[in-house]
Design a protein around this motif. Structure first.
Motif, PDB file in Angstrom:
ATOM      1  N   LEU A  25      59.297  70.896  91.520  1.00 32.43           N
ATOM      2  CA  LEU A  25      59.810  71.059  93.143  1.00 32.43           C
ATOM      3  C   LEU A  25      59.872  69.741  93.455  1.00 32.43           C
ATOM      4  CD1 LEU A  25      61.080  72.994  95.948  1.00 32.43           C
ATOM      5  CD2 LEU A  25      58.616  72.775  95.904  1.00 32.43           C
ATOM      6  N   GLY A  26      58.294  68.569  93.514  1.00 33.67           N
ATOM      7  CA  GLY A  26      57.394  67.633  94.018  1.00 33.67           C
ATOM      8  C   GLY A  26      59.389  66.424  93.995  1.00 33.67           C
ATOM      9  N   ILE A  27      59.544  66.459  92.814  1.00 38.89           N
ATOM     10  CA  ILE A  27      60.468  65.579  91.885  1.00 38.89           C
ATOM     11  C   ILE A  27      62.010  65.784  92.642  1.00 38.89           C
ATOM     12  CG2 ILE A  27      61.926  64.556  89.645  1.00 38.89           C
ATOM     13  CD1 ILE A  27      59.139  65.246  87.738  1.00 38.89           C
ATOM     14  N   THR A  28      62.174  66.690  92.632  1.00 33.81           N
ATOM     15  CA  THR A  28      63.410  67.497  93.140  1.00 33.81           C
ATOM     16  C   THR A  28      63.955  66.983  94.117  1.00 33.81           C
ATOM     17  OG1 THR A  28      63.904  68.931  91.563  1.00 33.81           O
ATOM     18  CG2 THR A  28      65.092  69.493  93.378  1.00 33.81           C
ATOM     19  N   GLU A  29      63.023  67.387  95.278  1.00 31.21           N
ATOM     20  CA  GLU A  29      63.041  66.683  96.809  1.00 31.21           C
ATOM     21  C   GLU A  29      62.899  64.918  96.965  1.00 31.21           C
ATOM     22  OE1 GLU A  29      59.754  68.498  98.481  1.00 31.21           O
ATOM     23  OE2 GLU A  29      60.255  70.782  98.631  1.00 31.21           O
ATOM     24  N   SER A  30      61.436  64.579  96.569  1.00 28.35           N
ATOM     25  CA  SER A  30      61.266  63.434  96.303  1.00 28.35           C
ATOM     26  C   SER A  30      63.018  62.243  95.895  1.00 28.35           C
ATOM     27  CB  SER A  30      60.180  62.903  95.587  1.00 28.35           C
ATOM     28  OG  SER A  30      59.572  63.226  95.640  1.00 28.35           O
ATOM     29  N   LEU A  34      65.499  60.551  98.756  1.00 24.11           N
ATOM     30  CA  LEU A  34      65.781  59.090  98.483  1.00 24.11           C
ATOM     31  C   LEU A  34      67.117  59.423  98.056  1.00 24.11           C
ATOM     32  CD1 LEU A  34      63.097  58.034  95.310  1.00 24.11           C
ATOM     33  CD2 LEU A  34      63.925  57.265  98.169  1.00 24.11           C
ATOM     34  N   CYS A  35      68.166  59.759  99.108  1.00 24.70           N
ATOM     35  CA  CYS A  35      69.493  60.372  98.242  1.00 24.70           C
ATOM     36  C   CYS A  35      70.138  60.509  96.939  1.00 24.70           C
ATOM     37  CB  CYS A  35      70.291  59.140  99.108  1.00 24.70           C
ATOM     38  SG  CYS A  35      69.532  59.325 100.616  1.00 24.70           S
ATOM     39  N   GLY A  36      69.471  60.668  96.142  1.00 28.15           N
ATOM     40  CA  GLY A  36      69.530  60.240  94.538  1.00 28.15           C
ATOM     41  C   GLY A  36      69.722  61.719  94.453  1.00 28.15           C
ATOM     42  N   ILE A  43      65.806  67.115  85.556  1.00 29.35           N
ATOM     43  CA  ILE A  43      64.575  67.187  86.193  1.00 29.35           C
ATOM     44  C   ILE A  43      63.424  68.096  85.607  1.00 29.35           C
ATOM     45  CG2 ILE A  43      63.655  67.491  88.716  1.00 29.35           C
ATOM     46  CD1 ILE A  43      65.862  66.710  89.676  1.00 29.35           C
ATOM     47  N   GLU A  44      63.643  69.023  85.011  1.00 29.93           N
ATOM     48  CA  GLU A  44      62.778  69.953  83.836  1.00 29.93           C
ATOM     49  C   GLU A  44      62.246  69.357  83.262  1.00 29.93           C
ATOM     50  OE1 GLU A  44      65.477  73.762  83.911  1.00 29.93           O
ATOM     51  OE2 GLU A  44      65.062  73.837  85.589  1.00 29.93           O
ATOM     52  N   GLN A  45      63.229  68.208  82.052  1.00 28.49           N
ATOM     53  CA  GLN A  45      62.570  67.724  81.585  1.00 28.49           C
ATOM     54  C   GLN A  45      61.641  66.685  82.434  1.00 28.49           C
ATOM     55  OE1 GLN A  45      63.384  67.701  78.156  1.00 28.49           O
ATOM     56  NE2 GLN A  45      64.052  69.866  78.399  1.00 28.49           N
ATOM     57  N   MET A  46      62.275  66.047  83.038  1.00 29.16           N
ATOM     58  CA  MET A  46      60.810  64.752  83.246  1.00 29.16           C
ATOM     59  C   MET A  46      59.682  66.250  83.900  1.00 29.16           C
ATOM     60  SD  MET A  46      63.233  61.805  86.265  1.00 29.16           S
ATOM     61  CE  MET A  46      64.104  63.485  86.585  1.00 29.16           C
ATOM     62  N   THR A  77      59.042  57.732  97.353  1.00 22.74           N
ATOM     63  CA  THR A  77      58.839  56.560  96.364  1.00 22.74           C
ATOM     64  C   THR A  77      57.263  56.813  95.821  1.00 22.74           C
ATOM     65  OG1 THR A  77      60.571  55.444  97.277  1.00 22.74           O
ATOM     66  CG2 THR A  77      58.711  54.383  95.546  1.00 22.74           C
ATOM     67  N   GLU A  78      56.438  57.253  96.539  1.00 17.36           N
ATOM     68  CA  GLU A  78      55.057  57.334  96.515  1.00 17.36           C
ATOM     69  C   GLU A  78      54.862  58.394  95.534  1.00 17.36           C
ATOM     70  OE1 GLU A  78      52.741  54.577 100.576  1.00 17.36           O
ATOM     71  OE2 GLU A  78      53.464  57.015 100.303  1.00 17.36           O
TER      72      GLU A  78
END
Length: 122
Positions: A25-30, A34-36, A43-46, A77-78
């Motif tokens: 969730l944190g990766i997805t939202e971030s 960041l408009c990515g 994302i699941e692999q990361m 980003t943080e």
């Protein structure tokens, strides 16, 4: 078995919980902030890379809870930086986590107690 669990909320809705889910969730939202755009399987692999690295036996302080502490209150980003900042902690783990080592195998080779950059002479 993945470290994710499901609980019923007070409204009777199934809510997925667990640290791995929090990382996803944190990766997805971030990334979205960041408009990515990154496909969910990536994302699941990361998230699995991060989770495996932070769940090592030697991880007492720099564990999965630590990344959430570091990320708390951060911008997108943080948060991403916090999630990845201790993925490779060779001094603690004395190895590179398997999932990360596979991704780095074209660049690094184990050489005794350290890693050698491929193509580099010492």
């Amino acid at each position: 078995m993945l470290p994710i669990s499901a609980e019923a909320s007070s409204e009777g809705v199934c809510v997925i919980t667990g640290n791995l889910y929090k990382v996803i969730l944190g990766i997805t939202e971030s990334i979205q902030k960041l408009c990515g755009r990154t496909p969910l399987p990536q994302i699941e692999q990361m998230a699995l890379d991060i989770y495996e690295a932070m769940a090592g036996e030697a991880r007492e302080f720099h564990d999965i809870g630590h990344i959430f502490d570091v990320a708390r209150g951060g911008d997108a980003t943080e948060i991403l930086a916090a999630y990845f900042h201790d993925v490779v902690y060779y001094q603690v783990d004395h190895r590179i986590p398997k999932r990360i080592a596979l991704k780095l195998s074209d660049f690094l080779t184990p050489a005794g107690d350290f890693m050698q950059l491929n193509g580099a002479e010492h």
